[in-house]
Scaffold this active site. Structure first.
Site, PDB file in Angstrom:
ATOM      1  N   HIS A  65      11.827   3.932   0.571  1.00 27.07           N
ATOM      2  CA  HIS A  65      11.971   3.330  -0.755  1.00 27.07           C
ATOM      3  C   HIS A  65      12.172   4.429  -1.803  1.00 27.07           C
ATOM      4  CE1 HIS A  65      10.076  -0.855   0.157  1.00 27.07           C
ATOM      5  NE2 HIS A  65      11.397  -0.892   0.172  1.00 27.07           N
ATOM      6  N   ASP A  67      11.117   5.117  -4.755  1.00 25.64           N
ATOM      7  CA  ASP A  67      10.029   5.780  -5.471  1.00 25.64           C
ATOM      8  C   ASP A  67       9.303   6.805  -4.597  1.00 25.64           C
ATOM      9  OD1 ASP A  67       9.144   3.437  -4.054  1.00 25.64           O
ATOM     10  OD2 ASP A  67       7.213   3.553  -5.058  1.00 25.64           O
ATOM     11  N   HIS A  68       9.760   6.952  -3.358  1.00 23.95           N
ATOM     12  CA  HIS A  68       9.175   7.945  -2.451  1.00 23.95           C
ATOM     13  C   HIS A  68      10.184   9.012  -2.017  1.00 23.95           C
ATOM     14  CE1 HIS A  68       5.297   5.768  -1.676  1.00 23.95           C
ATOM     15  NE2 HIS A  68       6.034   4.802  -2.216  1.00 23.95           N
ATOM     16  N   HIS A 140       4.954  -2.733   5.898  1.00 24.29           N
ATOM     17  CA  HIS A 140       5.574  -2.748   4.578  1.00 24.29           C
ATOM     18  C   HIS A 140       6.920  -3.459   4.700  1.00 24.29           C
ATOM     19  CE1 HIS A 140       5.804  -1.626   0.461  1.00 24.29           C
ATOM     20  NE2 HIS A 140       6.777  -0.750   0.593  1.00 24.29           N
ATOM     21  N   ASP A 211       2.950   3.125   1.864  1.00 23.47           N
ATOM     22  CA  ASP A 211       2.742   1.780   1.348  1.00 23.47           C
ATOM     23  C   ASP A 211       2.477   0.832   2.512  1.00 23.47           C
ATOM     24  OD1 ASP A 211       3.446   3.067  -0.939  1.00 23.47           O
ATOM     25  OD2 ASP A 211       5.113   1.739  -1.455  1.00 23.47           O
ATOM     26  N   HIS A 269      -1.095   5.166  -6.058  1.00 23.87           N
ATOM     27  CA  HIS A 269      -0.008   4.180  -6.048  1.00 23.87           C
ATOM     28  C   HIS A 269      -0.405   2.940  -6.851  1.00 23.87           C
ATOM     29  CE1 HIS A 269       3.198   1.568  -4.349  1.00 23.87           C
ATOM     30  NE2 HIS A 269       3.843   2.719  -4.162  1.00 23.87           N
TER      31      HIS A 269
END
Length: 305
Positions: A65, A67-68, A140, A211, A269
Site C-alpha cells: 500500500h 502509505d508504506h 489485510h 497492517d 498507525h
C-alpha cells in the site's frame, strides 16, 4: 538497539504525523540501521532526525500500500548523495521488485551502490551470525507481513577470576575471547571462550507488524518478544470499521500482546481522526486496561530496546 519512529499515521499524512516508517538502530550491534516501511516523505523525516541514510543496510516492507512504499524511490535515489555507498537489501512481498525497478527506470534514477531486492512469502528471510529475521502472513486487504527480528544470544561477560587462573591480564586477547575465538598462551595452553566467559546473554526479540486485522499469526510472531510494534488504527468503539478496513483497534493490539507474553507494546498507525496527543490518549488507556506496559509511538522519539 533502538527504535526510532519516522511516521505513525495511517493512510495519508496529516499536519501532525507522517505515514509509516520505523527505523531500528543497530549501531552497537552492527554499525548500521534497518528500516521498516517507507511511506511518502520518509526521506524528509530523516532530515529532521539523528539518523543517517549512509548507515542504512536493510529495508523491510510489510505490504505494498502506498502509505508504506511511496517514499522508497526518493529515498533510494537520495541515499548515495548522503554518503550511502554500501550495499542495501530490500525485503518485501512479491511485486516489490517490479515497483522499485520500474520507478527507478522510468525516472532515470541512478543508484550507484549495490541494490538487492528479495521477494518473500514468509518464513526465515535473513540469517547471519548475529540475527535471524522471520516473517509471517497477516490479514489485510492485500498481502501483508509481520517481521520477527531475533538477536542471537551474545557471549557472556569475562569472569576476572577465571582469567586469573590462566594468568591472563587485560589486553588484545580479551577481545578475541569475547568474539568467541580460542587463544594459545605462551606455554602452549589453549584457552577457550567458555573457559573464561559467564553464561551467554539472551538476545533481544522485536516484532514489527504490518497492517492487519486480528489474526492467529500475530501471536507466534510476537511470542515472548521484548517489544511488539502493533497497529492501532482505531478505538474499539469502531471495531466494526476496523474489521471492514482490515485494521486493528488498540484493545485488539493489547489482547494480542498479552496472549503472546510480550514484554512491551508500542502502538502506531493511528487514524487521522486522532489528531494530537490528547486525542491519542484514549487509545493508550484502552490498551493499558488489558496490557499495562503499553506506550504510543511518537515521531522523532528514540526508544531503547
Amino acid at each position: 538497539m533502538e527504535l526510532y519512529f519516522l511516521g505513525t499515521n495511517a493512510g495519508v499524512p496529516s499536519l501532525q504525523r507522517n505515514v509509516t516508517s520505523i527505523a531500528l538502530r543497530l549501531m552497537e550491534e552492527r554499525r548500521s540501521m534497518w528500516l521498516f516501511d517507507c511511506g511518502e516523505g520518509t526521506q524528509h523525516q530523516f532530515l529532521k532526525s539523528p539518523l543517517k541514510l549512509s548507515k542504512l543496510e536493510k529495508i523491510f516492507i510489510t505490504h505494498l500500500h502506498g502509505d508504506h512504499i511511496f517514499g522508497l524511490p526518493g529515498l533510494l535515489s537520495s541515499r548515495a548523495y548522503q554518503g550511502g555507498v554500501t550495499p542495501l537489501t530490500i525485503y518485501g512481498p512479491p511485486g516489490i521488485r517490479k515497483y522499485v525497478e520500474t520507478s527507478l527506470e522510468l525516472s532515470q534514477s541512478r543508484v550507484n551502490y549495490e541494490l538487492n531486492i528479495v521477494e518473500h512469502e514468509g518464513g526465515i528471510i535473513f540469517e547471519d551470525d548475529m540475527f535471524v529475521v522471520e516473517s509471517a502472513f497477516l490479514e489485510h486487504r492485500i498481502d501483508s507481513y509481520g517481521y520477527r527480528i531475533m538477536e542471537k544470544d551474545r557471549p557472556g561477560s569475562i569472569d576476572p577470576s577465571k582469567l586469573a587462573v590462566h594468568g591472563l591480564k587485560p589486553g588484545p586477547l580479551f577481545g578475541r575471547l569475547k568474539r568467541g575465538e580460542s587463544i594459545e598462551l605462551e606455554d602452549g595452553v589453549i584457552v577457550h571462550p567458555e573457559d573464561v566467559l559467564g553464561s551467554p546473554k539472551p538476545g533481544k526479540v522485536i516484532t514489527i507488524l504490518g497492517d492487519t486485522r486480528p489474526t492467529p499469526n500475530v501471536v507466534p510472531l510476537s511470542a515472548g518478544a521484548d517489544v511488539v510494534v502493533h497497529e492501532a488504527t482505531f478505538l474499539h468503539e469502531l471495531a466494526s470499521t476496523a474489521h471492514e478496513y482490515y485494521h486493528s483497534t488498540a484493545l485488539q493490539a493489547a489482547e494480542a500482546a498479552k496472549e503472546a507474553g510480550a514484554g512491551r507494546l508500542i502502538l502506531t498507525h493511528f487514524s487521522s481522526r486522532y489528531k494530537d496527543a490528547e486525542h491519542l490518549e484514549p487509545l493508550l488507556l484502552e490498551a493499558q486496561s488489558v496490557f499495562p506496559n503499553t506506550r504510543l509511538a511518537m515521531e522523532h522519539e528514540l526508544i531503547q530496546i
